[in-house]
Design a protein around this motif. Structure first.
Motif, PDB file in Angstrom:
ATOM      1  N   PRO A 285      -8.715  17.360 -16.099  1.00 21.01           N
ATOM      2  CA  PRO A 285      -7.874  16.236 -15.793  1.00 21.01           C
ATOM      3  C   PRO A 285      -9.162  14.744 -16.074  1.00 21.01           C
ATOM      4  CG  PRO A 285      -8.526  17.141 -13.159  1.00 21.01           C
ATOM      5  CD  PRO A 285      -8.165  18.068 -14.438  1.00 21.01           C
ATOM      6  N   LYS A 286     -10.291  15.606 -16.584  1.00 18.04           N
ATOM      7  CA  LYS A 286     -11.543  15.369 -17.153  1.00 18.04           C
ATOM      8  C   LYS A 286     -10.859  15.121 -18.244  1.00 18.04           C
ATOM      9  CE  LYS A 286     -16.317  15.069 -16.524  1.00 18.04           C
ATOM     10  NZ  LYS A 286     -17.646  15.577 -15.041  1.00 18.04           N
ATOM     11  N   CYS A 287     -11.416  15.918 -19.461  1.00 19.18           N
ATOM     12  CA  CYS A 287     -11.054  16.377 -20.920  1.00 19.18           C
ATOM     13  C   CYS A 287      -9.855  16.446 -21.403  1.00 19.18           C
ATOM     14  CB  CYS A 287     -12.453  16.607 -21.120  1.00 19.18           C
ATOM     15  SG  CYS A 287     -11.904  18.372 -21.421  1.00 19.18           S
ATOM     16  N   GLY A 288      -8.566  16.584 -20.612  1.00 27.95           N
ATOM     17  CA  GLY A 288      -7.668  17.557 -21.579  1.00 27.95           C
ATOM     18  C   GLY A 288      -7.394  18.650 -21.706  1.00 27.95           C
ATOM     19  N   GLY A 289      -8.305  19.242 -21.628  1.00 29.05           N
ATOM     20  CA  GLY A 289      -8.280  20.918 -21.922  1.00 29.05           C
ATOM     21  C   GLY A 289      -7.456  21.991 -21.076  1.00 29.05           C
ATOM     22  N   GLN A 290      -7.597  22.635 -21.984  1.00 24.97           N
ATOM     23  CA  GLN A 290      -6.537  23.918 -21.004  1.00 24.97           C
ATOM     24  C   GLN A 290      -7.419  24.494 -19.441  1.00 24.97           C
ATOM     25  OE1 GLN A 290      -2.967  24.383 -21.091  1.00 24.97           O
ATOM     26  NE2 GLN A 290      -3.759  22.382 -21.468  1.00 24.97           N
ATOM     27  N   GLY A 291      -7.296  24.143 -18.728  1.00 26.63           N
ATOM     28  CA  GLY A 291      -7.639  25.249 -17.315  1.00 26.63           C
ATOM     29  C   GLY A 291      -8.153  26.328 -17.651  1.00 26.63           C
ATOM     30  N   GLU A 292      -8.633  27.557 -17.251  1.00 24.81           N
ATOM     31  CA  GLU A 292      -8.820  28.490 -16.977  1.00 24.81           C
ATOM     32  C   GLU A 292      -9.072  29.211 -15.578  1.00 24.81           C
ATOM     33  OE1 GLU A 292     -11.650  30.125 -19.614  1.00 24.81           O
ATOM     34  OE2 GLU A 292     -10.633  29.751 -21.826  1.00 24.81           O
ATOM     35  N   PRO A 293      -8.182  30.279 -15.315  1.00 25.80           N
ATOM     36  CA  PRO A 293      -8.336  30.620 -13.549  1.00 25.80           C
ATOM     37  C   PRO A 293     -10.069  30.857 -13.689  1.00 25.80           C
ATOM     38  CG  PRO A 293      -6.602  31.822 -15.412  1.00 25.80           C
ATOM     39  CD  PRO A 293      -7.217  31.410 -15.702  1.00 25.80           C
ATOM     40  N   THR A 294     -10.323  31.172 -12.149  1.00 25.54           N
ATOM     41  CA  THR A 294     -11.490  31.132 -11.799  1.00 25.54           C
ATOM     42  C   THR A 294     -11.022  32.562 -10.396  1.00 25.54           C
ATOM     43  OG1 THR A 294     -11.562  29.563 -10.048  1.00 25.54           O
ATOM     44  CG2 THR A 294     -12.713  29.002 -12.280  1.00 25.54           C
ATOM     45  N   ASP A 295     -12.434  32.304  -9.310  1.00 27.48           N
ATOM     46  CA  ASP A 295     -11.613  33.853  -8.425  1.00 27.48           C
ATOM     47  C   ASP A 295     -11.818  32.648  -6.778  1.00 27.48           C
ATOM     48  OD1 ASP A 295     -12.124  35.891 -10.012  1.00 27.48           O
ATOM     49  OD2 ASP A 295     -14.140  36.507  -9.275  1.00 27.48           O
ATOM     50  N   ILE A 296     -12.601  31.437  -7.331  1.00 24.48           N
ATOM     51  CA  ILE A 296     -11.684  30.137  -6.465  1.00 24.48           C
ATOM     52  C   ILE A 296     -10.180  30.363  -6.408  1.00 24.48           C
ATOM     53  CG2 ILE A 296     -12.070  27.878  -5.461  1.00 24.48           C
ATOM     54  CD1 ILE A 296     -14.534  27.480  -7.916  1.00 24.48           C
ATOM     55  N   GLY A 297     -10.408  30.532  -4.440  1.00 23.06           N
ATOM     56  CA  GLY A 297      -9.142  30.418  -3.967  1.00 23.06           C
ATOM     57  C   GLY A 297      -9.306  32.278  -3.303  1.00 23.06           C
ATOM     58  N   LYS A 298      -9.136  33.005  -3.849  1.00 24.57           N
ATOM     59  CA  LYS A 298      -9.449  34.706  -3.222  1.00 24.57           C
ATOM     60  C   LYS A 298     -10.314  34.749  -2.760  1.00 24.57           C
ATOM     61  CE  LYS A 298      -8.062  35.200  -9.037  1.00 24.57           C
ATOM     62  NZ  LYS A 298      -8.290  36.360  -9.420  1.00 24.57           N
ATOM     63  N   GLU A 299     -11.073  34.031  -1.595  1.00 19.96           N
ATOM     64  CA  GLU A 299     -12.031  34.506  -0.940  1.00 19.96           C
ATOM     65  C   GLU A 299     -11.686  34.791   0.422  1.00 19.96           C
ATOM     66  OE1 GLU A 299     -13.243  31.576  -3.396  1.00 19.96           O
ATOM     67  OE2 GLU A 299     -11.343  31.272  -2.559  1.00 19.96           O
ATOM     68  N   PHE A 300     -11.582  35.846   1.280  1.00 18.02           N
ATOM     69  CA  PHE A 300     -11.489  36.327   2.142  1.00 18.02           C
ATOM     70  C   PHE A 300     -12.752  37.391   3.097  1.00 18.02           C
ATOM     71  CE2 PHE A 300     -10.052  39.574   5.592  1.00 18.02           C
ATOM     72  CZ  PHE A 300      -8.702  38.513   5.971  1.00 18.02           C
ATOM     73  N   TYR A 301     -13.479  36.086   3.982  1.00 21.53           N
ATOM     74  CA  TYR A 301     -14.505  36.716   4.841  1.00 21.53           C
ATOM     75  C   TYR A 301     -14.817  36.136   6.383  1.00 21.53           C
ATOM     76  CZ  TYR A 301     -17.262  32.839   2.952  1.00 21.53           C
ATOM     77  OH  TYR A 301     -17.241  31.008   2.448  1.00 21.53           O
ATOM     78  N   ILE A 302     -15.688  36.865   6.938  1.00 20.80           N
ATOM     79  CA  ILE A 302     -16.018  36.209   8.151  1.00 20.80           C
ATOM     80  C   ILE A 302     -17.238  35.175   7.877  1.00 20.80           C
ATOM     81  CG2 ILE A 302     -17.195  37.016  10.040  1.00 20.80           C
ATOM     82  CD1 ILE A 302     -16.153  39.818  10.508  1.00 20.80           C
ATOM     83  N   ASP A 303     -17.121  34.382   7.847  1.00 25.64           N
ATOM     84  CA  ASP A 303     -18.257  33.198   8.345  1.00 25.64           C
ATOM     85  C   ASP A 303     -19.398  33.006   8.916  1.00 25.64           C
ATOM     86  OD1 ASP A 303     -19.683  30.607   6.214  1.00 25.64           O
ATOM     87  OD2 ASP A 303     -18.328  29.491   8.479  1.00 25.64           O
ATOM     88  N   SER A 304     -18.699  33.302  10.392  1.00 23.23           N
ATOM     89  CA  SER A 304     -19.738  33.245  11.344  1.00 23.23           C
ATOM     90  C   SER A 304     -19.156  33.832  12.248  1.00 23.23           C
ATOM     91  CB  SER A 304     -20.102  32.147  11.175  1.00 23.23           C
ATOM     92  OG  SER A 304     -19.304  31.073  12.204  1.00 23.23           O
ATOM     93  N   ILE A 305     -19.679  34.602  13.280  1.00 24.52           N
ATOM     94  CA  ILE A 305     -18.674  34.720  14.679  1.00 24.52           C
ATOM     95  C   ILE A 305     -20.054  34.397  15.547  1.00 24.52           C
ATOM     96  CG2 ILE A 305     -18.551  36.729  16.491  1.00 24.52           C
ATOM     97  CD1 ILE A 305     -18.303  38.581  13.553  1.00 24.52           C
ATOM     98  N   GLU A 306     -18.892  34.301  16.939  1.00 22.77           N
ATOM     99  CA  GLU A 306     -19.972  32.727  18.467  1.00 22.77           C
ATOM    100  C   GLU A 306     -19.793  34.187  19.093  1.00 22.77           C
ATOM    101  OE1 GLU A 306     -18.846  28.862  18.664  1.00 22.77           O
ATOM    102  OE2 GLU A 306     -19.003  28.465  16.158  1.00 22.77           O
ATOM    103  N   ILE A 307     -21.051  33.954  20.434  1.00 21.32           N
ATOM    104  CA  ILE A 307     -20.725  35.412  21.496  1.00 21.32           C
ATOM    105  C   ILE A 307     -21.286  34.421  22.550  1.00 21.32           C
ATOM    106  CG2 ILE A 307     -20.619  37.034  19.735  1.00 21.32           C
ATOM    107  CD1 ILE A 307     -24.086  37.312  20.434  1.00 21.32           C
ATOM    108  N   GLU A 308     -20.964  35.506  23.575  1.00 18.71           N
ATOM    109  CA  GLU A 308     -20.959  34.269  24.630  1.00 18.71           C
ATOM    110  C   GLU A 308     -22.171  36.118  25.468  1.00 18.71           C
ATOM    111  OE1 GLU A 308     -18.550  34.583  28.792  1.00 18.71           O
ATOM    112  OE2 GLU A 308     -17.982  32.771  28.046  1.00 18.71           O
TER     113      GLU A 308
END
Length: 113
Positions: free
Chosen positions: A90-113
């Motif tokens: 949308p910025k320059c009209g070039g053809q976008g290529e795939p990235t690894d953004i959107g393939k994430e899967f991880y534990i960001d944080s764990i909260e305990i008591e």
């Protein structure tokens, strides 16, 4: 169905974290799941509720941050969400290529008591 074994690992990791920190129980697990990770967040949440019975994770709140896939324009470097039936930057009209953004899967944080 493949969410079952990964959810078992999430519970194992969360329980070990709680024990090492001297906590009584896990209260919240924050996950990051990319839309192209191959995992369905609601399935992970459902399995978590079932598998965590009688563990340190029983009753813990599972929060999921979803990451939308992005393309990268090789011409200008802009990251963008793919439009329907188009790879155009949308910025320059070039053809976008795939990235690894959107393939994430991880534990960001764990909260305990």
């Amino acid at each position: 169905m493949h969410e079952f074994p990964i959810t078992q690992q999430i519970i194992k990791i969360s329980s070990e974290h709680c024990q090492k920190a001297g906590g009584k129980r896990v209260t919240k697990v924050n996950l990051v799941i990319g839309d192209y990770s191959g995992y369905v967040g609601e399935s992970v949440r459902m399995y978590f509720d079932i598998i965590s019975q009688d563990t340190l994770c029983q009753g813990a709140d599972v929060r999921i941050t979803h990451i939308e896939p992005k393309l990268r324009c090789p011409d200008c470097g802009h990251l963008f969400k793919k439009a329907h039936l188009s790879f155009d930057c949308p910025k320059c009209g070039g053809q976008g290529e795939p990235t690894d953004i959107g393939k994430e899967f991880y534990i960001d944080s764990i909260e305990i008591e």
